[in-house]
Design a protein around this motif. Sequence first.
Motif, PDB file in Angstrom:
ATOM      1  N   PHE A 139      10.317  67.297 -66.812  1.00 48.95           N
ATOM      2  CA  PHE A 139      11.520  67.161 -67.609  1.00 48.95           C
ATOM      3  C   PHE A 139      11.231  67.490 -69.071  1.00 48.95           C
ATOM      4  O   PHE A 139      10.315  66.925 -69.660  1.00 48.95           O
ATOM      5  N   LEU A 140      12.002  68.419 -69.653  1.00 45.95           N
ATOM      6  CA  LEU A 140      11.842  68.775 -71.063  1.00 45.95           C
ATOM      7  C   LEU A 140      13.198  68.681 -71.750  1.00 45.95           C
ATOM      8  O   LEU A 140      14.115  69.454 -71.456  1.00 45.95           O
ATOM      9  N   TYR A 141      13.328  67.719 -72.639  1.00 53.09           N
ATOM     10  CA  TYR A 141      14.577  67.488 -73.360  1.00 53.09           C
ATOM     11  C   TYR A 141      14.654  68.418 -74.561  1.00 53.09           C
ATOM     12  O   TYR A 141      13.687  68.568 -75.300  1.00 53.09           O
ATOM     13  N   CYS A 142      15.816  69.064 -74.750  1.00 48.10           N
ATOM     14  CA  CYS A 142      16.006  70.021 -75.842  1.00 48.10           C
ATOM     15  C   CYS A 142      17.258  69.648 -76.635  1.00 48.10           C
ATOM     16  O   CYS A 142      18.334  69.496 -76.055  1.00 48.10           O
ATOM     17  N   GLU A 143      17.105  69.530 -77.952  1.00 41.88           N
ATOM     18  CA  GLU A 143      18.253  69.205 -78.797  1.00 41.88           C
ATOM     19  C   GLU A 143      19.087  70.435 -79.151  1.00 41.88           C
ATOM     20  O   GLU A 143      20.259  70.313 -79.483  1.00 41.88           O
ATOM     21  N   ASN A 144      18.470  71.627 -79.072  1.00 41.52           N
ATOM     22  CA  ASN A 144      19.191  72.855 -79.431  1.00 41.52           C
ATOM     23  C   ASN A 144      18.582  74.043 -78.693  1.00 41.52           C
ATOM     24  O   ASN A 144      17.551  73.900 -78.015  1.00 41.52           O
ATOM     25  N   LEU A 145      19.215  75.204 -78.834  1.00 39.56           N
ATOM     26  CA  LEU A 145      18.742  76.401 -78.119  1.00 39.56           C
ATOM     27  C   LEU A 145      17.366  76.856 -78.599  1.00 39.56           C
ATOM     28  O   LEU A 145      16.601  77.445 -77.831  1.00 39.56           O
ATOM     29  N   GLY A 146      17.038  76.578 -79.870  1.00 39.47           N
ATOM     30  CA  GLY A 146      15.708  76.904 -80.380  1.00 39.47           C
ATOM     31  C   GLY A 146      14.621  76.159 -79.603  1.00 39.47           C
ATOM     32  O   GLY A 146      13.577  76.733 -79.276  1.00 39.47           O
ATOM     33  N   GLU A 147      14.878  74.892 -79.285  1.00 37.15           N
ATOM     34  CA  GLU A 147      13.912  74.106 -78.497  1.00 37.15           C
ATOM     35  C   GLU A 147      13.842  74.590 -77.056  1.00 37.15           C
ATOM     36  O   GLU A 147      12.781  74.564 -76.442  1.00 37.15           O
ATOM     37  N   VAL A 148      14.987  75.049 -76.512  1.00 38.29           N
ATOM     38  CA  VAL A 148      14.985  75.612 -75.156  1.00 38.29           C
ATOM     39  C   VAL A 148      14.032  76.804 -75.118  1.00 38.29           C
ATOM     40  O   VAL A 148      13.170  76.916 -74.240  1.00 38.29           O
ATOM     41  N   LYS A 149      14.180  77.704 -76.090  1.00 40.49           N
ATOM     42  CA  LYS A 149      13.349  78.912 -76.173  1.00 40.49           C
ATOM     43  C   LYS A 149      11.863  78.543 -76.329  1.00 40.49           C
ATOM     44  O   LYS A 149      10.992  79.096 -75.663  1.00 40.49           O
ATOM     45  N   GLU A 150      11.588  77.568 -77.182  1.00 38.96           N
ATOM     46  CA  GLU A 150      10.206  77.140 -77.427  1.00 38.96           C
ATOM     47  C   GLU A 150       9.581  76.536 -76.174  1.00 38.96           C
ATOM     48  O   GLU A 150       8.456  76.888 -75.794  1.00 38.96           O
ATOM     49  N   HIS A 151      10.318  75.633 -75.501  1.00 35.92           N
ATOM     50  CA  HIS A 151       9.790  75.020 -74.274  1.00 35.92           C
ATOM     51  C   HIS A 151       9.598  76.063 -73.170  1.00 35.92           C
ATOM     52  O   HIS A 151       8.621  76.005 -72.420  1.00 35.92           O
ATOM     53  N   PHE A 152      10.536  77.018 -73.079  1.00 35.96           N
ATOM     54  CA  PHE A 152      10.423  78.073 -72.076  1.00 35.96           C
ATOM     55  C   PHE A 152       9.143  78.875 -72.295  1.00 35.96           C
ATOM     56  O   PHE A 152       8.384  79.135 -71.355  1.00 35.96           O
ATOM     57  N   GLU A 153       8.880  79.246 -73.531  1.00 33.61           N
ATOM     58  CA  GLU A 153       7.663  80.004 -73.841  1.00 33.61           C
ATOM     59  C   GLU A 153       6.408  79.177 -73.576  1.00 33.61           C
ATOM     60  O   GLU A 153       5.388  79.718 -73.119  1.00 33.61           O
ATOM     61  N   ASN A 154       6.470  77.866 -73.825  1.00 32.89           N
ATOM     62  CA  ASN A 154       5.325  76.991 -73.526  1.00 32.89           C
ATOM     63  C   ASN A 154       5.044  76.938 -72.031  1.00 32.89           C
ATOM     64  O   ASN A 154       3.881  76.910 -71.611  1.00 32.89           O
ATOM     65  N   ILE A 155       6.102  76.919 -71.215  1.00 30.11           N
ATOM     66  CA  ILE A 155       5.933  76.921 -69.756  1.00 30.11           C
ATOM     67  C   ILE A 155       5.280  78.228 -69.309  1.00 30.11           C
ATOM     68  O   ILE A 155       4.361  78.239 -68.491  1.00 30.11           O
ATOM     69  N   LEU A 156       5.747  79.355 -69.871  1.00 30.24           N
ATOM     70  CA  LEU A 156       5.161  80.657 -69.530  1.00 30.24           C
ATOM     71  C   LEU A 156       3.680  80.691 -69.889  1.00 30.24           C
ATOM     72  O   LEU A 156       2.843  81.166 -69.115  1.00 30.24           O
ATOM     73  N   GLU A 157       3.357  80.172 -71.070  1.00 29.62           N
ATOM     74  CA  GLU A 157       1.959  80.172 -71.519  1.00 29.62           C
ATOM     75  C   GLU A 157       1.096  79.260 -70.658  1.00 29.62           C
ATOM     76  O   GLU A 157       0.008  79.638 -70.236  1.00 29.62           O
ATOM     77  N   GLU A 158       1.602  78.073 -70.353  1.00 31.24           N
ATOM     78  CA  GLU A 158       0.858  77.100 -69.544  1.00 31.24           C
ATOM     79  C   GLU A 158       0.498  77.665 -68.177  1.00 31.24           C
ATOM     80  O   GLU A 158      -0.567  77.399 -67.636  1.00 31.24           O
ATOM     81  N   ASN A 159       1.409  78.463 -67.594  1.00 30.94           N
ATOM     82  CA  ASN A 159       1.210  78.998 -66.244  1.00 30.94           C
ATOM     83  C   ASN A 159       0.760  80.454 -66.211  1.00 30.94           C
ATOM     84  O   ASN A 159       0.598  81.018 -65.137  1.00 30.94           O
ATOM     85  N   ASP A 160       0.592  81.068 -67.396  1.00 35.60           N
ATOM     86  CA  ASP A 160       0.215  82.471 -67.503  1.00 35.60           C
ATOM     87  C   ASP A 160       1.209  83.368 -66.748  1.00 35.60           C
ATOM     88  O   ASP A 160       0.838  84.184 -65.909  1.00 35.60           O
ATOM     89  N   TRP A 161       2.500  83.187 -67.063  1.00 39.61           N
ATOM     90  CA  TRP A 161       3.568  83.935 -66.412  1.00 39.61           C
ATOM     91  C   TRP A 161       4.135  85.049 -67.273  1.00 39.61           C
ATOM     92  O   TRP A 161       5.129  85.675 -66.903  1.00 39.61           O
TER      93      TRP A 161
END
Length: 200
Positions: free
Chosen positions: A49-71
């Motif tokens: 679960f990743l809580y996002c207050e705005n679209l900027g946080e959505v983008k940041e969390h999405f990129e973190n997921i990609l980096e974490e999994n090397d996607w």
Amino acid sequence: MSLFRKFFGSGEESSEEENHSEFNRSGSDLSLPVDERFTFNFKKNGGKFLYCENLGEVKEHFENILEENDWFESEVLCFDPALYNMLDDNKLTYDKPSNPKFLLATCENLIAEEGSILFSSNQIKQKKPNELPTNIIILATTSQIVESTSDGLRMIKKKYEKDYPTNITTIKYFEKVKEEDFLHYGSSAKNLYLLLLEDL
């Protein structure tokens, strides 16, 4: 919604013991607000679960997921044109993928009593849960949290009126269970990330 800040602080992971002392009762306890019950049951099912207050946080969390999994620069299954810009920004291929690393989708609703995610043909076309990639990233909003599956179905009926979607299904299990019982029979566990955007 300050409850997410209360449980998840400023993005720091709270320990399992802290979660249990905070929820010293069952996640199905009807005295809990619907959003707290969803969060508790979703995490209990193994969802990330990743809580996002705005679209900027959505983008940041999405990129973190990609980096974490090397996607990065992978193939992705995505049926929603509104999400294509997130994929384009990260050089992800979504045109007829032959071996997608993950599914990026929205959903119809988030079901509090089960901690599950309700989909229709608008997000997953006619694919069954076991035909979807093991890894899934869902973008949803806090206003999509409802109490029960029947509430979710009512919302779908109200939202679409005439152009009613097909293939309505839920995904509930987000990690492989050690011992399968009849409740898990036929279900396919998914590695699921939920990017939950505050919109209330």
